[in-house]
Scaffold this motif. Structure first.
Motif, PDB file in Angstrom:
ATOM      1  N   VAL A   1       0.844  -1.176  -0.066  1.00 34.92           N
ATOM      2  CA  VAL A   1       0.139  -0.109  -0.001  1.00 34.92           C
ATOM      3  C   VAL A   1       0.901   1.278   0.130  1.00 34.92           C
ATOM      4  CG1 VAL A   1      -1.783   1.243   1.080  1.00 34.92           C
ATOM      5  CG2 VAL A   1      -1.676  -1.208   1.309  1.00 34.92           C
ATOM      6  N   CYS A   2       2.073   1.097   0.673  1.00 32.43           N
ATOM      7  CA  CYS A   2       2.571   2.655   0.875  1.00 32.43           C
ATOM      8  C   CYS A   2       4.387   2.252   1.176  1.00 32.43           C
ATOM      9  CB  CYS A   2       2.148   3.265   2.646  1.00 32.43           C
ATOM     10  SG  CYS A   2       2.787   2.365   3.698  1.00 32.43           S
TER      11      CYS A   2
ATOM     12  N   CYS B   1      -2.334   1.013   8.507  1.00 28.97           N
ATOM     13  CA  CYS B   1      -2.081   1.430   7.328  1.00 28.97           C
ATOM     14  C   CYS B   1      -1.482   0.609   6.128  1.00 28.97           C
ATOM     15  CB  CYS B   1      -1.183   2.990   7.406  1.00 28.97           C
ATOM     16  SG  CYS B   1       0.318   2.636   7.578  1.00 28.97           S
ATOM     17  N   CYS B   2      -1.346  -0.233   6.374  1.00 26.55           N
ATOM     18  CA  CYS B   2      -0.555  -1.107   5.468  1.00 26.55           C
ATOM     19  C   CYS B   2      -1.317  -2.541   4.870  1.00 26.55           C
ATOM     20  CB  CYS B   2       0.821  -1.829   6.181  1.00 26.55           C
ATOM     21  SG  CYS B   2       2.099  -0.513   6.037  1.00 26.55           S
TER      22      CYS B   2
ATOM     23  N   MET C   1       6.053   2.177   3.455  1.00 27.46           N
ATOM     24  CA  MET C   1       6.533   1.190   4.634  1.00 27.46           C
ATOM     25  C   MET C   1       6.165  -0.136   3.835  1.00 27.46           C
ATOM     26  SD  MET C   1       4.693   2.992   7.964  1.00 27.46           S
ATOM     27  CE  MET C   1       4.559   1.324   8.887  1.00 27.46           C
ATOM     28  N   CYS C   2       5.328  -0.609   3.547  1.00 22.26           N
ATOM     29  CA  CYS C   2       5.267  -1.761   2.454  1.00 22.26           C
ATOM     30  C   CYS C   2       6.405  -2.209   1.788  1.00 22.26           C
ATOM     31  CB  CYS C   2       3.980  -1.927   1.688  1.00 22.26           C
ATOM     32  SG  CYS C   2       2.623  -1.563   2.839  1.00 22.26           S
TER      33      CYS C   2
ATOM     34  N   TYR D   1       1.856 -10.113   2.613  1.00 18.98           N
ATOM     35  CA  TYR D   1       1.103  -9.507   1.288  1.00 18.98           C
ATOM     36  C   TYR D   1       0.947 -10.522   0.519  1.00 18.98           C
ATOM     37  CZ  TYR D   1       3.074  -5.205   3.218  1.00 18.98           C
ATOM     38  OH  TYR D   1       3.419  -4.060   4.076  1.00 18.98           O
TER      39      TYR D   1
END
Ligand SMILES: [Cu+2]
Length: 120
Positions: free
Chosen positions: A41-42, A112-113, A44-45, A94
């Motif tokens: 997603v972001c 958030c991930c 951090m991912c 993931y």
């Protein structure tokens, strides 16, 4: 005299076999590139997947594009396989192509991930 000839022929033959095998090994060690669709997603991912895979056996290079969620991986085919790589991505929490994210690893991801984070 005959024995000597046979010996040198044998040595020559062993040499040929040796070099053919060696060549075969180096050909198998050539990097191969694959692209795997993930559920990143972001940023951090991106870090999590890149760092999680970077030191895995046979993996030479990892680069995830957050926009497309596609991770491009260079690997050595004699050391690992696309299936193994997908499993490793799953273990990081993931999706990897048709391999769903490992449930336990996914649950540990920050909110958030998570792949459904945007659908509130
Ligand atoms: Cu994230």
């Amino acid at each position: 005299m005959k024995t000597q000839q046979m010996t040198s022929r044998l040595i020559f033959l062993i040499g040929v076999i040796f070099f053919t095998t060696l060549k075969g090994f180096s050909a198998g060690d050539k990097n191969v590139e694959i692209k795997i669709k993930t559920s990143a997603v972001c940023g951090m991912c991106k870090d999590r997947i890149e760092q999680g895979l970077a030191f895995e056996k046979g993996i030479k290079d990892v680069n995830l594009d957050v926009e497309t969620k596609i991770v491009t991986i260079k690997y050595i085919p004699s050391k690992t396989t696309p299936d193994e790589i997908r499993k490793k991505i799953s273990k990081l929490g993931y999706d990897a192509d048709d391999v769903p994210a490992d449930k336990a690893a996914y649950d540990k991801l920050p909110k958030c991930c998570k792949k459904d984070a945007l659908k509130h």
